[in-house]
Write an enzyme that holds these catalytic residues in place. Structure first.
Site, PDB file in Angstrom:
ATOM      1  CD1 TRP A   1      -1.459   7.865   1.563  1.00 41.41           C
ATOM      2  CD2 TRP A   1      -0.443   9.465   2.740  1.00 41.41           C
ATOM      3  NE1 TRP A   1      -0.842   7.266   2.635  1.00 41.41           N
ATOM      4  CE2 TRP A   1      -0.204   8.218   3.372  1.00 41.41           C
ATOM      5  CE3 TRP A   1       0.105  10.625   3.287  1.00 41.41           C
ATOM      6  CZ2 TRP A   1       0.556   8.107   4.526  1.00 41.41           C
ATOM      7  CZ3 TRP A   1       0.872  10.518   4.435  1.00 41.41           C
ATOM      8  CH2 TRP A   1       1.080   9.267   5.048  1.00 41.41           C
TER       9      TRP A   1
ATOM     10  NE  ARG B   1      -0.581   0.472   4.961  1.00 40.91           N
ATOM     11  CZ  ARG B   1      -0.093  -0.462   5.754  1.00 40.91           C
ATOM     12  NH1 ARG B   1      -0.137  -1.726   5.385  1.00 40.91           N
ATOM     13  NH2 ARG B   1       0.450  -0.148   6.914  1.00 40.91           N
ATOM     14  CB  THR B   2       0.116   4.807  -0.727  1.00 42.57           C
ATOM     15  OG1 THR B   2      -0.306   4.441  -2.036  1.00 42.57           O
ATOM     16  CG2 THR B   2       0.912   6.095  -0.794  1.00 42.57           C
ATOM     17  CG  LEU B   3       4.043   1.844   3.419  1.00 41.87           C
ATOM     18  CD1 LEU B   3       5.315   1.087   3.744  1.00 41.87           C
ATOM     19  CD2 LEU B   3       3.005   1.609   4.505  1.00 41.87           C
TER      20      LEU B   3
ATOM     21  CG  ASP C   1      -3.078   7.275  -2.981  1.00 43.74           C
ATOM     22  OD1 ASP C   1      -2.807   6.224  -3.586  1.00 43.74           O
ATOM     23  OD2 ASP C   1      -2.733   7.479  -1.806  1.00 43.74           O
TER      24      ASP C   1
END
Length: 243
Positions: free
Chosen positions: A127, A20-22, A79
């Site tokens: 985000w 996932r987008t960290l 995103d």
């Protein structure tokens, strides 16, 4: 976009492979939206920052949603593209009913609230901070939603630095019956303030409007800037003990 748990053979240890987008990588800065006499106006610059480097200068962050809505986004660009895919599916599903009705801005805003809050609860947030405006049946609507699902409606909204630096200007100078020209000048003033104070902002911006007739996204243009203020030449003057 999900977390996968992988077990090593013959071991009780587990590795968590995160998909996932960290951290946000390519990001856009503030979006500002206001109501005016005929509908909603929205603006955003076209910069895309790769970390702290202003890497891209033609990133469009204002997009139409269905017949009645306009969406602007700050934050992670990939995103935002994911959110646009969600909305494409939503609008397609709505059109399949073929019942003569179509989703208005309030419905789209509520949908985005649920999406952002749902993803936050999964510890897998999108985000972005979003601005959603629109007009349906003569009713103007403008709202915002954050990456953790905090949302509200107002006559003017802003994301990022704009929420701190542009909103005070809007509170002082906005009024309900603003003409298109007055509203554009006010947005340009806000964007210029942000340009001088936000390192991620650039002077190339886009303005979009939505009225009862539909969405119009205008061609990008550049704001005129002035960098000869004395404070720019000697920013540490009077700052005793600074580096």
């Amino acid at each position: 976009m999900h977390s996968a748990v992988v077990a090593k053979e013959g071991s009780e240890n587990f590795e968590i492979a995160s998909e996932r987008t960290l951290y946000p990588y390519v990001t856009g800065t503030s979006v500002i939206g206001i109501k005016y006499k005929d509908g909603i106006l929205m603006t955003a610059d076209m910069g895309g920052s790769y970390g702290s480097t202003l890497r891209y200068k033609s990133v469009e962050r204002l997009k139409p949603v269905g017949k009645h809505s306009l969406l602007g986004a700050s934050g992670e660009i990939s995103d935002f593209q994911e959110i646009l895919r969600y909305l494409d599916e939503l609008i397609l599903y709505d059109n399949m009913w073929d019942d003569g009705n179509s989703l208005g801005p309030k419905e789209v805003h509520n949908y985005l609230n649920r999406v952002m809050y749902n993803r936050r609860n999964k510890f897998n947030p999108l985000w972005n901070s979003l601005v959603l405006g629109g007009v349906k049946n003569g009713q103007k609507y403008l709202g915002t939603v954050s990456m953790i699902g905090v949302h509200f409606e107002d006559n003017h909204v802003a994301t990022g630095f704009g929420n701190h630096l542009a909103r005070p200007i809007l509170r002082d100078e906005w009024h309900e019956d603003m003409s298109f020209e007055e509203a554009v000048k006010l947005l340009e003033k806000c964007m210029l303030v942000l340009l001088y104070r936000d390192r991620s902002a650039i002077n190339k911006l886009q303005i979009a409007k939505i009225t009862e007739e539909g969405v119009t996204i205008f061609e990008p243009y550049s704001l005129k800037t002035f960098w000869k203020f004395s404070a720019f030449h000697n920013p540490t003057k009077g700052a005793e003990g600074s580096w």
